[in-house]
Design a protein around this motif. Structure first.
Motif, PDB file in Angstrom:
ATOM      1  N   LEU A  23      25.904 -11.131 -33.092  1.00 21.70           N
ATOM      2  CA  LEU A  23      26.500  -9.858 -33.499  1.00 21.70           C
ATOM      3  C   LEU A  23      25.431  -8.878 -33.978  1.00 21.70           C
ATOM      4  CD1 LEU A  23      29.742 -11.088 -35.281  1.00 21.70           C
ATOM      5  CD2 LEU A  23      29.514 -10.074 -33.005  1.00 21.70           C
ATOM      6  N   GLY A  24      24.372  -9.383 -34.598  1.00 21.57           N
ATOM      7  CA  GLY A  24      23.262  -8.530 -35.009  1.00 21.57           C
ATOM      8  C   GLY A  24      22.541  -7.923 -33.815  1.00 21.57           C
ATOM      9  N   ARG A  25      22.338  -8.732 -32.761  1.00 19.15           N
ATOM     10  CA  ARG A  25      21.695  -8.218 -31.547  1.00 19.15           C
ATOM     11  C   ARG A  25      22.561  -7.167 -30.874  1.00 19.15           C
ATOM     12  NH1 ARG A  25      20.982 -13.660 -29.447  1.00 19.15           N
ATOM     13  NH2 ARG A  25      21.970 -12.853 -27.577  1.00 19.15           N
ATOM     14  N   ILE A  26      23.879  -7.415 -30.821  1.00 15.72           N
ATOM     15  CA  ILE A  26      24.800  -6.448 -30.211  1.00 15.72           C
ATOM     16  C   ILE A  26      24.795  -5.146 -31.010  1.00 15.72           C
ATOM     17  CG2 ILE A  26      27.231  -5.961 -29.730  1.00 15.72           C
ATOM     18  CD1 ILE A  26      27.538  -8.951 -29.016  1.00 15.72           C
ATOM     19  N   ALA A  28      22.403  -3.938 -32.904  1.00 12.53           N
ATOM     20  CA  ALA A  28      21.125  -3.249 -32.713  1.00 12.53           C
ATOM     21  C   ALA A  28      21.089  -2.544 -31.367  1.00 12.53           C
ATOM     22  CB  ALA A  28      19.977  -4.242 -32.825  1.00 12.53           C
ATOM     23  N   ARG A  29      21.620  -3.190 -30.326  1.00 15.23           N
ATOM     24  CA  ARG A  29      21.636  -2.583 -28.996  1.00 15.23           C
ATOM     25  C   ARG A  29      22.533  -1.357 -28.979  1.00 15.23           C
ATOM     26  NH1 ARG A  29      24.947  -2.822 -24.590  1.00 15.23           N
ATOM     27  NH2 ARG A  29      23.948  -2.397 -22.603  1.00 15.23           N
ATOM     28  N   LYS A  30      23.708  -1.475 -29.605  1.00 13.86           N
ATOM     29  CA  LYS A  30      24.641  -0.354 -29.625  1.00 13.86           C
ATOM     30  C   LYS A  30      24.109   0.803 -30.465  1.00 13.86           C
ATOM     31  CE  LYS A  30      29.046  -0.989 -29.885  1.00 13.86           C
ATOM     32  NZ  LYS A  30      30.369  -1.417 -30.322  1.00 13.86           N
ATOM     33  N   ALA A  31      23.277   0.522 -31.464  1.00 11.69           N
ATOM     34  CA  ALA A  31      22.710   1.592 -32.295  1.00 11.69           C
ATOM     35  C   ALA A  31      21.798   2.492 -31.475  1.00 11.69           C
ATOM     36  CB  ALA A  31      21.944   0.991 -33.471  1.00 11.69           C
ATOM     37  N   GLY A  32      21.215   1.954 -30.405  1.00 14.23           N
ATOM     38  CA  GLY A  32      20.339   2.736 -29.547  1.00 14.23           C
ATOM     39  C   GLY A  32      21.074   3.603 -28.552  1.00 14.23           C
ATOM     40  N   LEU A  33      22.383   3.450 -28.449  1.00 12.16           N
ATOM     41  CA  LEU A  33      23.167   4.254 -27.509  1.00 12.16           C
ATOM     42  C   LEU A  33      23.599   5.552 -28.169  1.00 12.16           C
ATOM     43  CD1 LEU A  33      25.454   1.450 -26.051  1.00 12.16           C
ATOM     44  CD2 LEU A  33      23.429   2.425 -24.999  1.00 12.16           C
ATOM     45  N   ASP A  34      23.730   6.600 -27.362  1.00 11.35           N
ATOM     46  CA  ASP A  34      24.159   7.893 -27.892  1.00 11.35           C
ATOM     47  C   ASP A  34      25.659   7.933 -28.167  1.00 11.35           C
ATOM     48  OD1 ASP A  34      21.621   8.913 -27.795  1.00 11.35           O
ATOM     49  OD2 ASP A  34      21.849   9.729 -25.783  1.00 11.35           O
ATOM     50  N   ILE A  38      34.238   1.519 -30.039  1.00  7.79           N
ATOM     51  CA  ILE A  38      34.873   0.478 -30.842  1.00  7.79           C
ATOM     52  C   ILE A  38      34.784  -0.873 -30.156  1.00  7.79           C
ATOM     53  CG2 ILE A  38      36.454   2.082 -31.946  1.00  7.79           C
ATOM     54  CD1 ILE A  38      38.658   0.975 -30.056  1.00  7.79           C
ATOM     55  N   TYR A  39      34.355  -0.886 -28.887  1.00  9.34           N
ATOM     56  CA  TYR A  39      34.296  -2.121 -28.122  1.00  9.34           C
ATOM     57  C   TYR A  39      33.005  -2.878 -28.409  1.00  9.34           C
ATOM     58  CZ  TYR A  39      38.210  -0.043 -25.730  1.00  9.34           C
ATOM     59  OH  TYR A  39      39.420   0.524 -25.464  1.00  9.34           O
ATOM     60  N   LEU A  40      33.105  -4.189 -28.440  1.00 12.30           N
ATOM     61  CA  LEU A  40      31.956  -5.034 -28.733  1.00 12.30           C
ATOM     62  C   LEU A  40      30.955  -5.037 -27.583  1.00 12.30           C
ATOM     63  CD1 LEU A  40      30.809  -7.015 -30.832  1.00 12.30           C
ATOM     64  CD2 LEU A  40      32.017  -8.830 -29.645  1.00 12.30           C
ATOM     65  N   LEU A  41      31.453  -5.183 -26.365  1.00 16.68           N
ATOM     66  CA  LEU A  41      30.589  -5.230 -25.190  1.00 16.68           C
ATOM     67  C   LEU A  41      30.682  -3.908 -24.447  1.00 16.68           C
ATOM     68  CD1 LEU A  41      31.511  -8.813 -23.958  1.00 16.68           C
ATOM     69  CD2 LEU A  41      29.561  -8.112 -25.332  1.00 16.68           C
ATOM     70  N   VAL A  42      29.548  -3.220 -24.347  1.00 14.08           N
ATOM     71  CA  VAL A  42      29.507  -1.923 -23.683  1.00 14.08           C
ATOM     72  C   VAL A  42      28.377  -1.899 -22.661  1.00 14.08           C
ATOM     73  CG1 VAL A  42      30.495  -0.675 -25.641  1.00 14.08           C
ATOM     74  CG2 VAL A  42      28.027  -0.942 -25.489  1.00 14.08           C
ATOM     75  N   ASN A  43      28.476  -0.953 -21.718  1.00 14.74           N
ATOM     76  CA  ASN A  43      27.417  -0.801 -20.728  1.00 14.74           C
ATOM     77  C   ASN A  43      26.354   0.164 -21.256  1.00 14.74           C
ATOM     78  OD1 ASN A  43      28.498   1.776 -20.435  1.00 14.74           O
ATOM     79  ND2 ASN A  43      29.387   1.386 -18.430  1.00 14.74           N
ATOM     80  N   GLU A  44      25.433   0.564 -20.402  1.00 15.46           N
ATOM     81  CA  GLU A  44      24.325   1.413 -20.817  1.00 15.46           C
ATOM     82  C   GLU A  44      24.780   2.804 -21.254  1.00 15.46           C
ATOM     83  OE1 GLU A  44      24.431  -0.101 -17.744  1.00 15.46           O
ATOM     84  OE2 GLU A  44      23.215  -1.818 -18.314  1.00 15.46           O
ATOM     85  N   ARG A  45      25.959   3.228 -20.789  1.00 11.24           N
ATOM     86  CA  ARG A  45      26.480   4.549 -21.151  1.00 11.24           C
ATOM     87  C   ARG A  45      27.391   4.494 -22.373  1.00 11.24           C
ATOM     88  NH1 ARG A  45      29.293   6.540 -16.035  1.00 11.24           N
ATOM     89  NH2 ARG A  45      29.778   4.344 -15.896  1.00 11.24           N
ATOM     90  N   GLY A  46      27.583   3.317 -22.960  1.00  6.25           N
ATOM     91  CA  GLY A  46      28.426   3.185 -24.136  1.00  6.25           C
ATOM     92  C   GLY A  46      29.896   2.970 -23.832  1.00  6.25           C
ATOM     93  N   LEU A  47      30.228   2.760 -22.566  1.00  2.44           N
ATOM     94  CA  LEU A  47      31.614   2.522 -22.171  1.00  2.44           C
ATOM     95  C   LEU A  47      31.890   1.024 -22.181  1.00  2.44           C
ATOM     96  CD1 LEU A  47      31.726   4.986 -19.150  1.00  2.44           C
ATOM     97  CD2 LEU A  47      32.499   5.411 -21.487  1.00  2.44           C
ATOM     98  N   LYS A  48      33.140   0.643 -22.437  1.00  2.84           N
ATOM     99  CA  LYS A  48      33.457  -0.786 -22.514  1.00  2.84           C
ATOM    100  C   LYS A  48      33.216  -1.474 -21.177  1.00  2.84           C
ATOM    101  CE  LYS A  48      38.329  -0.901 -21.334  1.00  2.84           C
ATOM    102  NZ  LYS A  48      39.632  -1.397 -21.713  1.00  2.84           N
ATOM    103  N   LEU A  49      32.824  -2.737 -21.244  1.00  8.14           N
ATOM    104  CA  LEU A  49      32.624  -3.531 -20.041  1.00  8.14           C
ATOM    105  C   LEU A  49      33.975  -4.041 -19.564  1.00  8.14           C
ATOM    106  CD1 LEU A  49      29.490  -5.796 -20.580  1.00  8.14           C
ATOM    107  CD2 LEU A  49      29.769  -3.957 -18.966  1.00  8.14           C
TER     108      LEU A  49
END
Length: 82
Positions: A23-26, A28-34, A38-49
């Motif tokens: 959850l910490g890695r997720i 940190a990754r989401k913090a880098g997105l613009d 609310i979704y846990l798993l997102v793609n590079e554009r911040g949209l849910k997978l």
């Protein structure tokens, strides 16, 4: 929200160990997105997978790990003939 079917109680889940690290890695990754999501798993554009997207990611990971493409499933009649 997850609820127990019989008692309707909300279970508590301890977030420790590998789950906490994941959850910490997720996070940190989401913090880098613009885009915030609310979704846990997102793609590079911040949209849910979606399920197909998630399956494709696992497929690529399995192939790069050397497991190759999935084998086709056999028909139930073929399972009895083994």
């Amino acid at each position: 929200m997850i609820k127990q079917s019989k008692t309707k109680a909300t279970p508590r889940i301890a977030i420790i160990g590998k789950l906490k690290a994941l959850l910490g890695r997720i996070k940190a990754r989401k913090a880098g997105l613009d885009v915030s999501s609310i979704y846990l798993l997102v793609n590079e554009r911040g949209l849910k997978l979606s399920r197909p997207d998630l399956r494709l990611h696992f497929q690529k990971a399995k192939e790069s790990a050397g497991e190759g493409p999935p084998r086709p499933r056999r028909a139930p009649s073929q399972l009895l003939a083994v």
